[in-house]
Design an enzyme around this catalytic site. Structure first.
Site, mmCIF file in Angstrom:
data_model
loop_
_atom_site.group_PDB
_atom_site.id
_atom_site.type_symbol
_atom_site.label_atom_id
_atom_site.label_comp_id
_atom_site.label_asym_id
_atom_site.label_seq_id
_atom_site.Cartn_x
_atom_site.Cartn_y
_atom_site.Cartn_z
ATOM 1 N N GLY A 134 2.704 10.176 16.251
ATOM 2 C CA GLY A 134 3.632 9.307 15.526
ATOM 3 C C GLY A 134 5.081 9.704 15.769
ATOM 4 O O GLY A 134 5.948 9.526 14.907
ATOM 5 N N TYR A 185 -3.060 2.438 0.756
ATOM 6 C CA TYR A 185 -2.301 3.578 1.273
ATOM 7 C C TYR A 185 -2.627 4.827 0.436
ATOM 8 O O TYR A 185 -2.913 5.900 0.974
ATOM 9 C CB TYR A 185 -0.814 3.239 1.181
ATOM 10 C CG TYR A 185 0.133 4.309 1.668
ATOM 11 C CD1 TYR A 185 0.172 4.677 3.002
ATOM 12 C CD2 TYR A 185 1.029 4.917 0.784
ATOM 13 C CE1 TYR A 185 1.065 5.634 3.453
ATOM 14 C CE2 TYR A 185 1.933 5.869 1.229
ATOM 15 C CZ TYR A 185 1.952 6.229 2.566
ATOM 16 O OH TYR A 185 2.839 7.171 3.011
#
Ligand code: AKB
Length: 313
Positions: A8, A142
Site C-alpha cells: 500500500g 471496515y
C-alpha cells in the site's frame, strides 16, 4: 530492521512512510509495493517498487524472498466509506490480505506492522477516554475487518511467534497524497477548499467529534512502535494513539484564525455520519505512552498552521 517491505505504498500513509523509512534505513533497504498502475513518481525514483496485490500470497512471498525482507509494513487496505460500499472486497483485501502477509511473515521470520483504526470501535464502546481494552462491536464492515485484523495479529504473535505490532490510527491529516475514501477525509478536504474557495460543504455534522492526527505523528508512531524494546510491550497490537479530538466546527474555527472569511456549511452524508457516530470522541492512549514512549508533536493549532503553509506553497 534490515530490509523492509511496504504494501500500500502509494496510499495516503504509504507514500510518506516509504520516504520516511528510506531516510532512516537507506533507500535500497526499503521496498515499496502497491496495486495502483501509476505508482507515485517519487517512490519509484527513490528506490525499488513492485506491483503487489496483497490477496496474492505467492507474489508477497516472492518479493519477501527476493529482497531478504525481515520487516513488513502492511498498509494495503480499503478505508471505511469505500469498505461500506464494497463489503466483499473489503473482507478480501483487509482480512485476506493481512492473513497472507502474516503467513508469509511466519514462513520467512518477518516482523509485521499493521495499522488498526478508531473504526475498530462501535456504538457500545465508551466514547470519551476510550480505554485500550474495551468493548469492540463495530457496525461498519471496515470495523469488522479491523477487529478481525487485531485478533489475527494477536494470535500470530501469541501462538505462532510472529513479531506483530500496530496502532489504532485516528483520522490522518496530510497534504502530500490524497486519502482513499475514509470517513475522516473531510479534515483534509476542508483545508484545500479553504485555500481555493474560502468555503467548504461538510458531509459530517458540525459537532461530530473524532480523534485526528497530523501525518508526521502518524509516521513517528509507526516507526517507534516497531523500534520499541519487545520486553516493554504488554499490548503489542493495536495501541490506541491520538493527537487531537476535533469537530468540523472546531476545525473551521481554527482555519478562520488564518483565513477569516472562510465559511463552512453542512450537507450530511448519512452513511459516513452513521460510521462517524459509531466511533469514539477521544481515545485514551496511556498504554502507548507508557509502553513505548508515544507522544504526539502536533495539536490542532500547530497542525492547522502547518497544513495551510504547506498547501499554499
Ligand atoms: C477512515 O476514515 O476510514 C480512516 C480511519 C479513521 O481509519 N481514516
Amino acid at each position: 530492521m534490515k530490509n523492509i517491505l511496504i504494501t500500500g505504498a502509494t496510499g495516503q500513509i504509504g507514500t510518506e512512510l516509504t520516504m520516511a523509512l528510506r531516510e532512516r534505513y537507506g533507500a535500497d533497504n526499503v521496498i515499496a509495493s502497491g496495486l495502483t498502475n501509476i505508482p507515485d513518481a517519487v517512490i519509484r525514483a527513490a528506490g525499488h517498487f513492485h506491483f503487489i496485490d496483497c490477496t496474492n500470497k505467492a507474489r508477497i512471498a516472492e518479493i519477501v524472498k527476493r529482497h531478504d525482507i525481515d520487516t513488513i509494513y502492511h498498509l494495503a487496505a480499503l478505508l471505511s466509506a469505500v469498505a461500506e460500499d464494497h463489503p466483499n472486497l473489503a473482507w478480501e483485501v483487509n482480512v485476506g490480505g493481512l492473513y497472507n502477509v502474516l503467513e508469509v511473515a511466519r514462513e520467512n521470520n518477518c516482523a509485521v506492522f499493521t495499522p488498526s483504526s478508531i473504526g475498530a470501535f462501535g456504538p457500545e464502546t465508551p466514547t470519551v477516554n476510550t480505554p485500550q481494552v474495551t468493548i469492540q462491536r463495530p457496525t461498519s464492515m471496515y470495523g469488522v475487518t479491523k477487529v478481525t485484523g487485531e485478533l489475527l495479529c494477536d494470535y500470530y504473535h501469541a501462538k505462532l511467534g510472529v513479531d506483530t505490532r500496530g496502532v489504532r490510527y485516528p483520522g490522518i491529516i496530510s497534504y502530500k497524497a490524497p486519502p482513499g475514501g475514509g470517513t475522516t477525509d473531510y479534515a483534509i478536504a476542508i483545508f484545500i477548499a479553504a485555500l481555493k474557495e474560502k468555503k467548504y460543504t461538510c458531509y459530517l455534522k458540525a459537532d461530530t467529534k473524532l480523534d485526528m492526527m497530523y501525518m508526521p505523528d502518524a509516521l513517528k508512531a509507526a516507526i517507534e512502535v516497531m523500534e520499541a524494546e519487545p520486553k516493554s510491550l504488554k499490548h503489542r497490537n493495536a495501541f490506541n494513539v491520538t493527537a487531537m479530538s476535533v469537530t468540523p466546527a472546531l476545525l473551521a474555527e481554527e482555519i478562520r484564525k488564518h483565513i477569516p472569511e472562510f465559511e463552512i456549511t453542512y450537507e450530511i452524508d448519512p452513511v459516513r455520519q452513521e460510521i462517524a457516530d459509531s466511533w469514539p470522541d477521544k481515545l485514551d492512549d496511556t498504554c502507548a505512552r507508557d509502553e513505548w514512549g508515544w507522544t504526539p508533536s502536533y495539536d490542532l493549532s500547530s497542525m492547522t498552521a502547518d497544513m495551510l503553509k504547506n498547501l499554499s506553497e
